[in-house]
Design an enzyme around this catalytic site. Structure first.
Site, PDB file in Angstrom:
ATOM      1  N   ASP A  20      -0.485  45.967 -13.821  1.00  0.00           N
ATOM      2  CA  ASP A  20      -1.098  44.949 -13.258  1.00  0.00           C
ATOM      3  C   ASP A  20      -2.363  44.411 -13.918  1.00  0.00           C
ATOM      4  O   ASP A  20      -3.041  45.251 -14.612  1.00  0.00           O
ATOM      5  CB  ASP A  20      -1.567  45.485 -11.832  1.00  0.00           C
ATOM      6  CG  ASP A  20      -2.092  44.595 -10.800  1.00  0.00           C
ATOM      7  OD1 ASP A  20      -1.529  43.201 -10.998  1.00  0.00           O
ATOM      8  OD2 ASP A  20      -2.573  44.584  -9.681  1.00  0.00           O
ATOM      9  N   ASN A  22      -2.253  41.201 -15.583  1.00  0.00           N
ATOM     10  CA  ASN A  22      -1.827  39.966 -16.499  1.00  0.00           C
ATOM     11  C   ASN A  22      -2.810  38.703 -16.304  1.00  0.00           C
ATOM     12  O   ASN A  22      -3.128  38.097 -16.952  1.00  0.00           O
ATOM     13  CB  ASN A  22      -0.438  39.973 -16.512  1.00  0.00           C
ATOM     14  CG  ASN A  22       0.373  41.044 -17.189  1.00  0.00           C
ATOM     15  OD1 ASN A  22      -0.157  42.102 -17.401  1.00  0.00           O
ATOM     16  ND2 ASN A  22       1.843  40.946 -16.863  1.00  0.00           N
ATOM     17  N   GLY A  23      -2.807  38.348 -14.962  1.00  0.00           N
ATOM     18  CA  GLY A  23      -3.211  37.057 -14.563  1.00  0.00           C
ATOM     19  C   GLY A  23      -4.700  36.951 -14.919  1.00  0.00           C
ATOM     20  O   GLY A  23      -5.304  35.859 -15.329  1.00  0.00           O
ATOM     21  N   HIS A  37       1.126  37.415 -19.070  1.00  0.00           N
ATOM     22  CA  HIS A  37       2.445  37.968 -18.847  1.00  0.00           C
ATOM     23  C   HIS A  37       2.877  38.247 -20.291  1.00  0.00           C
ATOM     24  O   HIS A  37       3.522  39.253 -20.600  1.00  0.00           O
ATOM     25  CB  HIS A  37       3.656  37.348 -18.043  1.00  0.00           C
ATOM     26  CG  HIS A  37       2.873  36.989 -16.711  1.00  0.00           C
ATOM     27  ND1 HIS A  37       2.368  38.190 -15.938  1.00  0.00           N
ATOM     28  CD2 HIS A  37       2.775  36.131 -15.746  1.00  0.00           C
ATOM     29  CE1 HIS A  37       2.110  37.807 -14.558  1.00  0.00           C
ATOM     30  NE2 HIS A  37       2.429  36.333 -14.660  1.00  0.00           N
ATOM     31  N   LEU A 131      14.112  58.596 -25.113  1.00  0.00           N
ATOM     32  CA  LEU A 131      13.442  58.139 -23.683  1.00  0.00           C
ATOM     33  C   LEU A 131      14.216  56.952 -22.824  1.00  0.00           C
ATOM     34  O   LEU A 131      15.170  56.306 -23.525  1.00  0.00           O
ATOM     35  CB  LEU A 131      12.126  57.284 -24.289  1.00  0.00           C
ATOM     36  CG  LEU A 131      11.439  56.547 -23.420  1.00  0.00           C
ATOM     37  CD1 LEU A 131      10.551  57.538 -22.437  1.00  0.00           C
ATOM     38  CD2 LEU A 131      10.626  55.472 -23.633  1.00  0.00           C
TER      39      LEU A 131
HETATM   40  C1  IPE Z   1       2.676  44.865  -8.215  1.00  0.00           C
HETATM   41  O1  IPE Z   1       1.498  43.649  -8.667  1.00  0.00           O
HETATM   42  C2  IPE Z   1       3.754  44.343  -8.858  1.00  0.00           C
HETATM   43  C3  IPE Z   1       4.077  44.536 -10.331  1.00  0.00           C
HETATM   44  C4  IPE Z   1       3.208  45.058 -11.021  1.00  0.00           C
HETATM   45  C5  IPE Z   1       5.200  44.039 -10.726  1.00  0.00           C
HETATM   46  P1  IPE Z   1       1.090  42.727  -7.788  1.00  0.00           P
HETATM   47  O2  IPE Z   1      -0.014  42.265  -8.325  1.00  0.00           O
HETATM   48  O3  IPE Z   1       2.183  41.901  -7.469  1.00  0.00           O
HETATM   49  O4  IPE Z   1       0.408  43.404  -6.246  1.00  0.00           O
HETATM   50  P2  IPE Z   1      -0.519  43.161  -5.283  1.00  0.00           P
HETATM   51  O5  IPE Z   1       0.074  41.678  -4.802  1.00  0.00           O
HETATM   52  O6  IPE Z   1      -1.867  42.762  -5.799  1.00  0.00           O
HETATM   53  O7  IPE Z   1      -0.454  44.207  -4.123  1.00  0.00           O
HETATM   54  C1  IPE Z   2       1.009  41.952 -13.162  1.00  0.00           C
HETATM   55  O1  IPE Z   2      -0.151  41.153 -13.241  1.00  0.00           O
HETATM   56  C2  IPE Z   2       2.499  41.418 -13.539  1.00  0.00           C
HETATM   57  C3  IPE Z   2       3.412  40.978 -12.527  1.00  0.00           C
HETATM   58  C4  IPE Z   2       3.257  41.188 -11.204  1.00  0.00           C
HETATM   59  C5  IPE Z   2       4.706  40.643 -12.958  1.00  0.00           C
HETATM   60  P1  IPE Z   2      -0.254  39.942 -12.158  1.00  0.00           P
HETATM   61  O2  IPE Z   2       0.471  38.971 -12.443  1.00  0.00           O
HETATM   62  O3  IPE Z   2      -0.095  40.479 -10.631  1.00  0.00           O
HETATM   63  O4  IPE Z   2      -1.978  40.060 -12.568  1.00  0.00           O
HETATM   64  P2  IPE Z   2      -3.003  39.664 -11.532  1.00  0.00           P
HETATM   65  O5  IPE Z   2      -3.175  40.972 -10.704  1.00  0.00           O
HETATM   66  O6  IPE Z   2      -2.746  38.503 -10.950  1.00  0.00           O
HETATM   67  O7  IPE Z   2      -4.266  39.808 -12.415  1.00  0.00           O
HETATM   68 MG    MG Z   3      -1.403  41.675  -9.808  1.00  0.00          MG
END
Ligand code: IPE
Ligand code: IPE
Ligand code: MG
Length: 233
Positions: A20, A22-23, A37, A131
Site C-alpha cells: 500500500d 503507491n498513490g 504503481h 519461491l
Molecule cells: C489494499 O489497499 C489493496 C491492495 C493493496 C491491493 P487499498 O488501498 O485498496 O485499501 P484501503 O482502501 O486503504 O483499505
Molecule cells: C496500493 O497503493 C496499490 C493498489 C491498491 C493497487 P494505493 O494505490 O492504494 O496507494 P494509496 O493508498 O492511495 O497511497
Molecule cells: Mg491504498
C-alpha cells in the site's frame, strides 16, 4: 538473520504483503498515481529477488482487491495493463530464478487477454520449485470464503476446518507466518482473513515503492525472536 539456535522461530515459510501507498508516494513527488504503481512494480521485483536469495518459500502479494474496481476507470485500466506487462516481462526472470507463479482471487472478471497471460505464466512456471510468488488478483477474503462455501455445498462436503481450507483459493499454500502492510494504514482491507489467523503482523510507515530488502530483513529478525504461542502457554 539466520535461524540459529538462539532464535525462537525458524525463518518464515510464508510472507504476505499488503502493498500500500503507491498513490501517496506519487503525490508527494507531484506525480500521477500511476507513477506510483509503476514504481511499486519495481519493488515487487526487488523483494521477490531478495526472498529467493534468503530462501523464503511463499510470498503472497496483494495486487488488486475486489474493492479496487471502485477506483477511477483510468487507474483500473492502468493497473490491468501494468499487470499484463509485468507478467510478460517477468517470465524469463521467473524461469531463471526457479520462481513459480500462483494466483488467488477471481480472475474471471479480467479481460480474456489478461486471463491468457496469467494462465500462460502459471503454466510455464509450474515446474519451478524455489519461491512461489502468489499474486492476489481481484482478491477479497469475503468473496473467497463465499466461493469456498459454495464449493463445499456443491461437493456435499461436511463443514469442517479442513474441508473449508481445501476449497479456499489458498489450498496447498501454507498458513501465513508474517503479514506486512506498508504505508501506515493498520487494517486488513479484506486480505486473507482466514489465513492470517496466527500470523505475526507488521505495519510500517514506508510507502510500498520505498520498501526495501533491509526493512524486510529487519522485520524477519524481529519475527524470529517473537514468541508464537498458538493459544498454548
Ligand atoms: C489494499 O489497499 C489493496 C491492495 C493493496 C491491493 P487499498 O488501498 O485498496 O485499501 P484501503 O482502501 O486503504 O483499505
Ligand atoms: C496500493 O497503493 C496499490 C493498489 C491498491 C493497487 P494505493 O494505490 O492504494 O496507494 P494509496 O493508498 O492511495 O497511497
Ligand atoms: Mg491504498
Amino acid at each position: 538473520m539466520n535461524s540459529s539456535n538462539l532464535t525462537k522461530n525458524p525463518l518464515p515459510n510464508h510472507i504476505a504483503m499488503i502493498m500500500d501507498g503507491n498513490g501517496r508516494w506519487a503525490k508527494e513527488r507531484g506525480l500521477a498515481r500511476t507513477a506510483g504503481h509503476k514504481e511499486g512494480a519495481e519493488t515487487v521485483r526487488k523483494i521477490t529477488i531478495h526472498c529467493t536469495k534468503i530462501g523464503i518459500k511463499y510470498l503472497t502479494l496483494y495486487a488488486f482487491s475486489t474493492e479496487n474496481w471502485s477506483r477511477p476507470k483510468l487507474e483500473v485500466e492502468y493497473l490491468m495493463k501494468l499487470l499484463d506487462g509485468y507478467l510478460k516481462q517477468e517470465l524469463d526472470f521467473f524461469l531463471k530464478n526457479n520462481v513459480r507463479l500462483k494466483v488467488i482471487g477471481d480472475t474471471s472478471k479480467f479481460s480474456k487477454k489478461l486471463q491468457e497471460t496469467i494462465k500462460n505464466t502459471i503454466e510455464k512456471t509450474s515446474g519451478c520449485s524455489g519461491l512461489t510468488q502468489v499474486l492476489a488478483l481481484n482478491y477479497g477474503s469475503k468473496d473467497e470464503i463465499i466461493r469456498a462455501i459454495k464449493k463445499l455445498n456443491e461437493q456435499n462436503l461436511e463443514v469442517t476446518e479442513e474441508n473449508l481450507e481445501s476449497c479456499l483459493d489458498t489450498k496447498d499454500i501454507p498458513a501465513v507466518d508474517i503479514l506486512i502492510r506498508t504505508s501506515g494504514e493498520v487494517r486488513l482491507s479484506n486480505f486473507l482473513l482466514w489465513q492470517v489467523a496466527y500470523a505475526e503482523m507488521f505495519f510500517t510507515q514506508t510507502y510500498w515503492p520505498d520498501f526495501n530488502e533491509m526493512e524486510l530483513d529487519d522485520i524477519i529478525s524481529d519475527y524470529v525472536n517473537r514468541e508464537r504461542r498458538f493459544g498454548g502457554v
